[in-house]
Design a protein around this motif. Sequence first.
Motif, mmCIF file in Angstrom:
data_model
loop_
_atom_site.group_PDB
_atom_site.id
_atom_site.type_symbol
_atom_site.label_atom_id
_atom_site.label_comp_id
_atom_site.label_asym_id
_atom_site.label_seq_id
_atom_site.Cartn_x
_atom_site.Cartn_y
_atom_site.Cartn_z
ATOM 1 N N CYS A 30 0.850 -1.114 -0.026
ATOM 2 C CA CYS A 30 0.132 -0.179 -0.068
ATOM 3 C C CYS A 30 0.777 1.176 -0.042
ATOM 4 O O CYS A 30 1.943 1.005 0.462
ATOM 5 N N LEU A 32 -0.035 3.871 1.470
ATOM 6 C CA LEU A 32 -0.365 4.763 2.808
ATOM 7 C C LEU A 32 -0.177 3.707 4.209
ATOM 8 O O LEU A 32 0.231 2.680 3.836
ATOM 9 N N ASN A 33 -0.467 4.497 5.097
ATOM 10 C CA ASN A 33 -0.097 3.719 6.356
ATOM 11 C C ASN A 33 -1.188 4.289 7.336
ATOM 12 O O ASN A 33 -0.764 4.880 8.349
ATOM 13 N N CYS A 34 -2.254 3.849 7.262
ATOM 14 C CA CYS A 34 -3.264 4.476 8.017
ATOM 15 C C CYS A 34 -3.241 3.821 9.446
ATOM 16 O O CYS A 34 -3.201 2.729 9.622
ATOM 17 N N TRP A 36 -5.622 3.006 11.637
ATOM 18 C CA TRP A 36 -6.470 1.952 11.970
ATOM 19 C C TRP A 36 -6.356 0.907 10.895
ATOM 20 O O TRP A 36 -7.637 0.355 10.759
ATOM 21 N N CYS A 37 -5.379 0.842 9.989
ATOM 22 C CA CYS A 37 -5.708 -0.154 9.010
ATOM 23 C C CYS A 37 -5.860 -1.544 9.730
ATOM 24 O O CYS A 37 -5.012 -1.884 10.606
ATOM 25 N N HIS A 41 -1.816 -7.111 4.341
ATOM 26 C CA HIS A 41 -1.542 -7.063 2.900
ATOM 27 C C HIS A 41 -0.274 -7.424 2.605
ATOM 28 O O HIS A 41 0.436 -6.923 1.702
ATOM 29 N N GLY A 66 -4.405 -3.782 1.080
ATOM 30 C CA GLY A 66 -3.495 -3.102 0.459
ATOM 31 C C GLY A 66 -4.319 -2.026 -0.886
ATOM 32 O O GLY A 66 -5.222 -1.401 -0.685
ATOM 33 N N ASN A 92 -8.163 3.692 -2.456
ATOM 34 C CA ASN A 92 -8.091 4.714 -1.602
ATOM 35 C C ASN A 92 -8.117 5.958 -2.266
ATOM 36 O O ASN A 92 -7.928 6.991 -1.529
ATOM 37 N N LYS A 112 -8.992 8.330 2.631
ATOM 38 C CA LYS A 112 -8.479 8.179 3.858
ATOM 39 C C LYS A 112 -7.674 9.335 4.630
ATOM 40 O O LYS A 112 -7.235 10.421 4.126
HETATM 41 S S1 SF4 Z 1 -6.508 1.316 5.115
HETATM 42 FE FE1 SF4 Z 1 -6.277 0.878 3.253
HETATM 43 S S2 SF4 Z 1 -5.106 2.717 2.224
HETATM 44 FE FE2 SF4 Z 1 -4.927 2.681 4.726
HETATM 45 S S3 SF4 Z 1 -2.821 1.485 5.055
HETATM 46 FE FE3 SF4 Z 1 -4.530 0.055 5.186
HETATM 47 S S4 SF4 Z 1 -4.711 -0.893 2.926
HETATM 48 FE FE4 SF4 Z 1 -3.564 1.041 2.856
#
Ligand code: SF4
Length: 193
Positions: A30, A32-34, A36-37, A41, A66, A92, A112
């Motif tokens: 991915c 991004l690195n959210c 609350w992911c 993945h 991801g 995303n 996000k």
């Molecule tokens: S929530 Fe989605 S966009 Fe955010 S880090 Fe996880 S997989 Fe990536």
Amino acid sequence: MYRVNEIFHSVQGEGSYLGCPATFVRLSGCNLNCAWCDTDHSEKEFLTAEEIANRVDYEKVIITGGEPTIYDLKPLLLELKKRGKKTMLETNGTNPTDDIRHLLDWIVCSPKPETNWAINERCLFDELKYVVDGNFEPEIHIPKGIKEKYKDRIWLQPESSNFNLRSKEAFYFAMKDSSLRVGIQLHKIINVR
Ligand code: SF4
Ligand SMILES: Nc1nc2[nH]cc(C(=O)O)c2c(=O)[nH]1
Ligand SMILES: [Mg+2]
């Protein structure tokens, strides 16, 4: 070659196709690195477009991650279309989808907080999904033009680690702005994939 986390058969648990049986292709990685992911993945297998397509049993195939748009999805989508599949993408919103739009039957864009809910101007999509996470404010984070264009296709999805509280927030947001819609994650409620 694609780095694949998992290919599994389930039922779409979110959005307009809620309840429809589908094969899920979860690509790894991915951009991004959210905070609350909730999704593993990591990479488990390296597969070609053809190898992935051979494992898709249902007519509907949901490509997710991801973030699947970090790959060149054209070879995979062409292979799926050759087999008559209905192709769906979960993204995303940070990357363009305009170059693969013609190979996709449905695109779900889920902006996000990590990017301040930004949507790439070349990201084309059919519906929007926002996670109600305690920070999300529809009036601030959904562009006005988008609200009008995607009325009834903007899902507010309660963040699952605080489901009861976030669901109530989503209810109140929708009651205040009728272009919005309360969503769920059916697979999380019944604890399946
Ligand atoms: S929530 Fe989605 S966009 Fe955010 S880090 Fe996880 S997989 Fe990536
Ligand atoms: N059942 C089920 N429906 C889903 N819809 C979107 C999913 C995703 O992880 O992108 C997902 C998922 O992981 N499982
Ligand atoms: Mg998920």
